[in-house]
Design a protein around this motif. Structure first.
Motif, PDB file in Angstrom:
ATOM      1  N   LEU A   1      14.378  59.375   5.228  1.00  0.00           N
ATOM      2  CA  LEU A   1      12.823  58.741   5.416  1.00  0.00           C
ATOM      3  C   LEU A   1      12.012  60.089   5.810  1.00  0.00           C
ATOM      4  N   GLU A   2      10.892  59.918   5.013  1.00  0.00           N
ATOM      5  CA  GLU A   2      10.106  61.224   5.192  1.00  0.00           C
ATOM      6  C   GLU A   2       8.664  60.505   5.347  1.00  0.00           C
ATOM      7  N   ARG A   3       7.921  61.283   6.326  1.00  0.00           N
ATOM      8  CA  ARG A   3       6.538  60.611   6.673  1.00  0.00           C
ATOM      9  C   ARG A   3       5.541  61.141   5.444  1.00  0.00           C
ATOM     10  N   ARG A   4       5.538  62.166   4.816  1.00  0.00           N
ATOM     11  CA  ARG A   4       4.683  62.710   3.908  1.00  0.00           C
ATOM     12  C   ARG A   4       4.760  62.388   2.462  1.00  0.00           C
TER      13      ARG A   4
ATOM     14  N   GLY B   1      17.890  71.999  12.356  1.00  0.00           N
ATOM     15  CA  GLY B   1      16.816  72.785  11.859  1.00  0.00           C
ATOM     16  C   GLY B   1      15.645  72.729  12.851  1.00  0.00           C
ATOM     17  N   ASP B   2      14.134  72.794  12.361  1.00  0.00           N
ATOM     18  CA  ASP B   2      13.019  73.098  13.310  1.00  0.00           C
ATOM     19  C   ASP B   2      13.059  71.743  14.305  1.00  0.00           C
ATOM     20  N   ALA B   3      13.760  70.742  14.012  1.00  0.00           N
ATOM     21  CA  ALA B   3      13.652  69.624  15.122  1.00  0.00           C
ATOM     22  C   ALA B   3      14.523  70.060  16.395  1.00  0.00           C
TER      23      ALA B   3
ATOM     24  N   GLY C   1      10.846  80.885  -2.908  1.00  0.00           N
ATOM     25  CA  GLY C   1       9.845  80.069  -1.950  1.00  0.00           C
ATOM     26  C   GLY C   1      10.548  79.008  -1.523  1.00  0.00           C
ATOM     27  N   GLN C   2      10.158  78.634  -0.313  1.00  0.00           N
ATOM     28  CA  GLN C   2      10.228  77.171   0.311  1.00  0.00           C
ATOM     29  C   GLN C   2       9.905  76.107  -0.712  1.00  0.00           C
ATOM     30  N   THR C   3       8.842  76.085  -0.835  1.00  0.00           N
ATOM     31  CA  THR C   3       8.298  75.202  -2.065  1.00  0.00           C
ATOM     32  C   THR C   3       9.175  75.006  -3.166  1.00  0.00           C
TER      33      THR C   3
ATOM     34  N   PRO D   1      13.328  70.919   3.685  1.00  0.00           N
ATOM     35  CA  PRO D   1      14.517  71.752   3.497  1.00  0.00           C
ATOM     36  C   PRO D   1      15.869  71.253   4.029  1.00  0.00           C
ATOM     37  N   SER D   2      15.770  71.017   5.081  1.00  0.00           N
ATOM     38  CA  SER D   2      17.295  70.555   6.012  1.00  0.00           C
ATOM     39  C   SER D   2      17.649  69.447   5.435  1.00  0.00           C
ATOM     40  N   GLY D   3      16.697  68.234   5.483  1.00  0.00           N
ATOM     41  CA  GLY D   3      16.979  66.912   5.315  1.00  0.00           C
ATOM     42  C   GLY D   3      17.408  66.722   3.750  1.00  0.00           C
TER      43      GLY D   3
ATOM     44  N   GLY E   1      11.302  88.392  10.736  1.00  0.00           N
ATOM     45  CA  GLY E   1      12.692  88.296  10.492  1.00  0.00           C
ATOM     46  C   GLY E   1      13.366  87.323   9.705  1.00  0.00           C
ATOM     47  N   ALA E   2      12.401  86.188   9.430  1.00  0.00           N
ATOM     48  CA  ALA E   2      12.585  85.185   8.381  1.00  0.00           C
ATOM     49  C   ALA E   2      13.867  84.379   8.758  1.00  0.00           C
ATOM     50  N   LYS E   3      14.069  83.887   9.891  1.00  0.00           N
ATOM     51  CA  LYS E   3      15.393  83.333  10.044  1.00  0.00           C
ATOM     52  C   LYS E   3      15.130  81.551  10.050  1.00  0.00           C
ATOM     53  N   GLY E   4      14.073  81.162  10.224  1.00  0.00           N
ATOM     54  CA  GLY E   4      13.732  79.784  10.601  1.00  0.00           C
ATOM     55  C   GLY E   4      14.461  78.998   9.343  1.00  0.00           C
ATOM     56  N   LEU E   5      14.255  78.949   8.368  1.00  0.00           N
ATOM     57  CA  LEU E   5      14.755  78.040   7.137  1.00  0.00           C
ATOM     58  C   LEU E   5      16.294  78.456   7.106  1.00  0.00           C
ATOM     59  N   ASN E   6      16.538  79.739   7.274  1.00  0.00           N
ATOM     60  CA  ASN E   6      17.840  80.173   7.337  1.00  0.00           C
ATOM     61  C   ASN E   6      18.934  79.448   8.362  1.00  0.00           C
ATOM     62  N   LEU E   7      18.212  79.537   9.463  1.00  0.00           N
ATOM     63  CA  LEU E   7      19.055  78.741  10.372  1.00  0.00           C
ATOM     64  C   LEU E   7      19.192  77.079  10.442  1.00  0.00           C
TER      65      LEU E   7
ATOM     66  N   GLY F   1       4.247  71.219  -1.419  1.00  0.00           N
ATOM     67  CA  GLY F   1       3.101  72.033  -1.589  1.00  0.00           C
ATOM     68  C   GLY F   1       3.071  72.856  -0.213  1.00  0.00           C
ATOM     69  N   ARG F   2       3.785  72.553   0.828  1.00  0.00           N
ATOM     70  CA  ARG F   2       3.716  73.288   2.020  1.00  0.00           C
ATOM     71  C   ARG F   2       4.246  74.821   1.734  1.00  0.00           C
ATOM     72  N   ILE F   3       3.281  75.814   2.129  1.00  0.00           N
ATOM     73  CA  ILE F   3       3.471  77.040   1.593  1.00  0.00           C
ATOM     74  C   ILE F   3       4.098  77.834   3.059  1.00  0.00           C
ATOM     75  N   ARG F   4       5.507  78.001   3.047  1.00  0.00           N
ATOM     76  CA  ARG F   4       6.256  78.444   4.273  1.00  0.00           C
ATOM     77  C   ARG F   4       7.192  79.435   3.899  1.00  0.00           C
ATOM     78  N   ALA F   5       8.436  79.368   4.376  1.00  0.00           N
ATOM     79  CA  ALA F   5       9.513  80.428   3.909  1.00  0.00           C
ATOM     80  C   ALA F   5       9.414  81.112   2.720  1.00  0.00           C
ATOM     81  N   GLY F   6      10.267  82.498   2.841  1.00  0.00           N
ATOM     82  CA  GLY F   6      10.547  82.787   1.113  1.00  0.00           C
ATOM     83  C   GLY F   6      11.501  83.775   1.202  1.00  0.00           C
ATOM     84  N   LEU F   7      12.420  84.012   2.205  1.00  0.00           N
ATOM     85  CA  LEU F   7      13.386  84.869   2.196  1.00  0.00           C
ATOM     86  C   LEU F   7      14.598  84.534   2.809  1.00  0.00           C
TER      87      LEU F   7
ATOM     88  N   CYS G   1      16.126  65.620  11.009  1.00  0.00           N
ATOM     89  CA  CYS G   1      15.687  66.874  10.333  1.00  0.00           C
ATOM     90  C   CYS G   1      14.196  66.776  10.149  1.00  0.00           C
ATOM     91  N   ASP G   2      13.476  66.258  11.242  1.00  0.00           N
ATOM     92  CA  ASP G   2      12.046  66.001  10.995  1.00  0.00           C
ATOM     93  C   ASP G   2      11.154  66.912  11.724  1.00  0.00           C
ATOM     94  N   GLY G   3      11.778  68.481  11.726  1.00  0.00           N
ATOM     95  CA  GLY G   3      10.862  69.341  12.209  1.00  0.00           C
ATOM     96  C   GLY G   3      10.322  69.250  13.719  1.00  0.00           C
TER      97      GLY G   3
HETATM   98  P1  RFL Z   1      10.523  71.009   8.053  1.00  0.00           P
HETATM   99  O1  RFL Z   1      10.344  71.903   7.001  1.00  0.00           O
HETATM  100  O2  RFL Z   1       9.470  71.215   9.143  1.00  0.00           O
HETATM  101  O3  RFL Z   1      10.747  69.528   7.579  1.00  0.00           O
HETATM  102  C1  RFL Z   1      10.509  68.484   8.631  1.00  0.00           C
HETATM  103  C2  RFL Z   1      10.165  67.251   7.682  1.00  0.00           C
HETATM  104  O4  RFL Z   1      10.262  65.920   8.610  1.00  0.00           O
HETATM  105  C3  RFL Z   1       9.081  65.230   8.217  1.00  0.00           C
HETATM  106  N1  RFL Z   1       8.766  64.556   9.514  1.00  0.00           N
HETATM  107  C4  RFL Z   1       9.092  63.279   9.451  1.00  0.00           C
HETATM  108  N2  RFL Z   1       9.604  62.365   8.804  1.00  0.00           N
HETATM  109  C5  RFL Z   1       9.666  60.796   9.021  1.00  0.00           C
HETATM  110  N3  RFL Z   1       9.232  60.449  10.313  1.00  0.00           N
HETATM  111  C6  RFL Z   1       8.703  61.447  11.267  1.00  0.00           C
HETATM  112  N4  RFL Z   1       8.025  61.005  12.391  1.00  0.00           N
HETATM  113  C7  RFL Z   1       8.525  62.922  10.933  1.00  0.00           C
HETATM  114  N5  RFL Z   1       7.932  63.726  11.450  1.00  0.00           N
HETATM  115  C8  RFL Z   1       8.021  64.679  10.825  1.00  0.00           C
HETATM  116  C9  RFL Z   1       8.055  66.386   7.948  1.00  0.00           C
HETATM  117  O5  RFL Z   1       6.947  65.798   7.197  1.00  0.00           O
HETATM  118  C10 RFL Z   1       8.916  67.369   7.143  1.00  0.00           C
HETATM  119  O6  RFL Z   1       8.753  67.013   5.698  1.00  0.00           O
HETATM  120  O7  RFL Z   1      11.836  71.343   8.695  1.00  0.00           O
HETATM  121  P2  RFL Z   1      13.300  71.895   8.236  1.00  0.00           P
HETATM  122  O8  RFL Z   1      13.592  70.996   7.177  1.00  0.00           O
HETATM  123  O9  RFL Z   1      14.125  71.875   9.677  1.00  0.00           O
HETATM  124  O10 RFL Z   1      12.932  73.216   7.938  1.00  0.00           O
HETATM  125  C11 RFL Z   1      12.667  74.552   8.476  1.00  0.00           C
HETATM  126  C12 RFL Z   1      11.661  75.389   8.012  1.00  0.00           C
HETATM  127  O11 RFL Z   1      10.833  74.687   7.023  1.00  0.00           O
HETATM  128  C13 RFL Z   1      11.081  76.517   8.670  1.00  0.00           C
HETATM  129  O12 RFL Z   1      12.224  76.977   9.681  1.00  0.00           O
HETATM  130  C14 RFL Z   1      10.499  77.676   7.782  1.00  0.00           C
HETATM  131  O13 RFL Z   1       9.713  77.402   7.140  1.00  0.00           O
HETATM  132  C15 RFL Z   1      10.292  78.657   8.961  1.00  0.00           C
HETATM  133  N6  RFL Z   1       9.974  79.963   8.127  1.00  0.00           N
HETATM  134  C16 RFL Z   1      10.558  80.941   7.614  1.00  0.00           C
HETATM  135  N7  RFL Z   1      11.927  80.591   7.739  1.00  0.00           N
HETATM  136  C17 RFL Z   1      12.517  81.677   6.874  1.00  0.00           C
HETATM  137  O14 RFL Z   1      14.043  81.399   6.921  1.00  0.00           O
HETATM  138  N8  RFL Z   1      12.161  82.335   6.319  1.00  0.00           N
HETATM  139  C18 RFL Z   1      10.937  82.830   6.106  1.00  0.00           C
HETATM  140  O15 RFL Z   1      10.658  83.845   5.366  1.00  0.00           O
HETATM  141  C19 RFL Z   1       9.991  82.147   6.832  1.00  0.00           C
HETATM  142  N9  RFL Z   1       8.678  82.250   6.908  1.00  0.00           N
HETATM  143  C20 RFL Z   1       8.321  80.151   8.074  1.00  0.00           C
HETATM  144  C21 RFL Z   1       7.769  81.249   7.447  1.00  0.00           C
HETATM  145  C22 RFL Z   1       7.535  79.306   8.905  1.00  0.00           C
HETATM  146  C23 RFL Z   1       6.291  79.614   8.899  1.00  0.00           C
HETATM  147  N10 RFL Z   1       5.254  78.607   9.437  1.00  0.00           N
HETATM  148  C24 RFL Z   1       4.072  77.944   8.754  1.00  0.00           C
HETATM  149  C25 RFL Z   1       5.805  77.783  10.710  1.00  0.00           C
HETATM  150  C26 RFL Z   1       6.537  81.620   7.474  1.00  0.00           C
HETATM  151  C27 RFL Z   1       5.604  80.726   7.981  1.00  0.00           C
HETATM  152  C28 RFL Z   1       4.384  81.187   8.025  1.00  0.00           C
END
Ligand code: RFL
Ligand code: PHB
Length: 390
Positions: free
Chosen positions: A32-35, A285-287, A101-103, A13-15, A295-301, A42-48, A158-160
């Motif tokens: 540039l995306e690895r997957r 983001g997650d990187a 949904g994040q999907t 989502p962030s990229g 609290g559902a902050k990951g995607l929002n941050l 299809g990755r089921i993750r955030a929703g709020l 933005c690679d998590g």
């Molecule tokens: P992502 O989604 O992990 O995307 C990173 C992308 O980088 C790719 N990548 C590479 N590409 C090229 N070369 C490489 N070497 C690479 N290495 C990795 C990956 O394949 C991927 O496509 O990071 P981004 O974009 O910063 O987004 C972050 C969010 O996905 C994450 O914070 C949220 O999903 C966290 N989260 C939630 N956040 C919310 O705000 N609200 C929620 O309700 C919420 N629920 C959740 C969640 C995370 C969960 N899990 C599984 C960790 C619920 C769960 C269960």
């Protein structure tokens, strides 16, 4: 060799959001995306979503389906000691949350990038980042077995959490903070109507439970489990029985069950890397940071980082200097640490940490206080809906 202004690593989502916002402001990027695209979507993750995230998606031109299909929630329920306390988010701080949904977000953004003729290269391997201290950094990668390069003005990671960009900066220049929690979340997606109209966060002596949803016919439920648990240990029947046992009676008797369509276990951690900028490389983001999902902050941050960065890049490319880019790390981190605090606090309040009754009694006292005190409720609501942008 591909030439662009901004090279973005990762099409989560962030990229995709950054790439789309830059495009709408006349700035060229390559992602540039690895997957594969199917895997990412299809990755089921955030929703709020917080309102700030919804606004940014609208600014990116992908608000239409979100506004049509997203479910707006004015409140949230906290369940404990067999009772239910509803926090009226709208009344306490004037804002609501949106379930989408994040999907769906990645699908909408992926479609928008294709429609705009944007370059998103999926299934690339061996990404390496070079020259972040020069004016023209280069990213080498392999696509279909052929080595290629992107030359750019800026690189955005933005690679998590498991990506390459954070690991490619010199160790002496980065500080990391980490806390791993002694439990995990078992998540189940099922095509059954949600047990209630709003989300329910439950503190129970058997462990935490969360009832969320993706639509009026699709539920997303979570249970606290141990990090050693495996998905195979949890039949659907065991999951539903355990969830029912952790919910207050009024909800338990109404809960509908059905076959799971996805089941996964996620560890819980807090992680922050500082700073978030290294020369011409920015982490987003997650990187750069992870919060536990309570609290559902990951995607929002992640979206909040994108908001600060894309404005800085626009300012730079419009010839108005690099003041905002220079402030990116400190402005993003100020919000990150507040969300890290809130997610840690809410996780600590709701989960079972030990057999010790003292710890559980303190949690119940704090939840009662939250239910009785308008000031405490407001502090919770303000953080839950997302702090104002300063
Ligand atoms: P992502 O989604 O992990 O995307 C990173 C992308 O980088 C790719 N990548 C590479 N590409 C090229 N070369 C490489 N070497 C690479 N290495 C990795 C990956 O394949 C991927 O496509 O990071 P981004 O974009 O910063 O987004 C972050 C969010 O996905 C994450 O914070 C949220 O999903 C966290 N989260 C939630 N956040 C919310 O705000 N609200 C929620 O309700 C919420 N629920 C959740 C969640 C995370 C969960 N899990 C599984 C960790 C619920 C769960 C269960
Ligand atoms: C979700 O719907 O996946 C969800 C909702 C709220 C959370 C975490 C996850 O706090």
């Amino acid at each position: 060799m591909i030439r662009t202004q901004v090279a973005i690593i990762g099409a989560g989502p962030s990229g995709l959001l950054l790439s789309q916002l830059l495009h709408r402001n006349g700035i060229d990027s390559v992602v540039l995306e690895r997957r594969s695209r199917d895997y990412v979507e299809g990755r089921i993750r955030a929703g709020l979503l917080e309102r700030g995230t919804v606004e940014l998606l609208e600014a990116a031109g992908v608000g239409e389906r979100l506004n049509r299909e997203g479910l707006v929630h004015d409140g949230v329920e906290l369940a404990f000691s067999g009772r239910i306390h509803r926090v009226d988010l709208k009344a306490l701080c004037g804002h609501a949350m949106t379930v989408y949904g994040q999907t769906e977000i990645t699908k909408d953004l992926g479609d928008a990038r294709v429609a705009a003729g944007g370059t998103v290269l999926y299934e690339v391997d061996d990404v390496t980042v070079n020259g972040i201290d020069s004016a023209r950094p280069r990213i080498a990668f392999s696509s279909l077995g052929i080595r290629d390069e992107v030359e750019c003005d800026f690189v955005v990671g933005c690679d998590g959490f498991h990506g390459v960009t954070r690991r490619s900066v010199p160790a002496a220049t980065i500080t990391t903070h980490e806390r791993v929690y002694p439990f995990a979340w078992l998540g189940v997606l099922a095509d059954v109507p949600p047990v209630a109209d709003e989300l329910i966060y439950a503190n129970h002596s058997r462990g935490f439970a969360l009832c969320s949803m993706r639509s009026r016919t699709r539920s997303r439920y979570y249970l606290q489990c141990t990090p050693a648990d495996r998905v195979e240990d949890w039949s659907d029947e065991r999951f539903w029985d355990e969830l029912r046992s952790r919910l207050p009676e009024a909800h338990a008797i109404r809960m509908q069950t059905g076959p799971s369509i996805e089941k996964s276990i996620a560890p819980l951690r807090s992680f922050v890397a500082e700073p978030m900028r290294f020369g011409r490389l920015f982490l987003v983001g997650d990187a750069a940071h992870i919060v536990p999902p309570t609290g559902a902050k990951g995607l929002n941050l992640a979206a909040a980082d994108v908001r600060v960065l894309y404005q800085g890049l626009i300012e730079f490319y419009r010839g108005r200097g690099d003041r905002l880019l220079d402030e990116y790390s400190s402005r993003a981190l100020a919000r990150v640490w507040k969300a890290t605090r809130f997610s840690w606090w809410f996780t600590t309040l709701m989960h079972r940490f030990s057999d010790e009754p003292f710890a559980h009694k303190l949690q119940l006292a704090e939840l009662e206080y939250l239910a009785e005190s308008p000031a405490a409720s407001r502090a919770f609501a303000e953080n839950y809906v997302g702090l104002d942008f300063t």
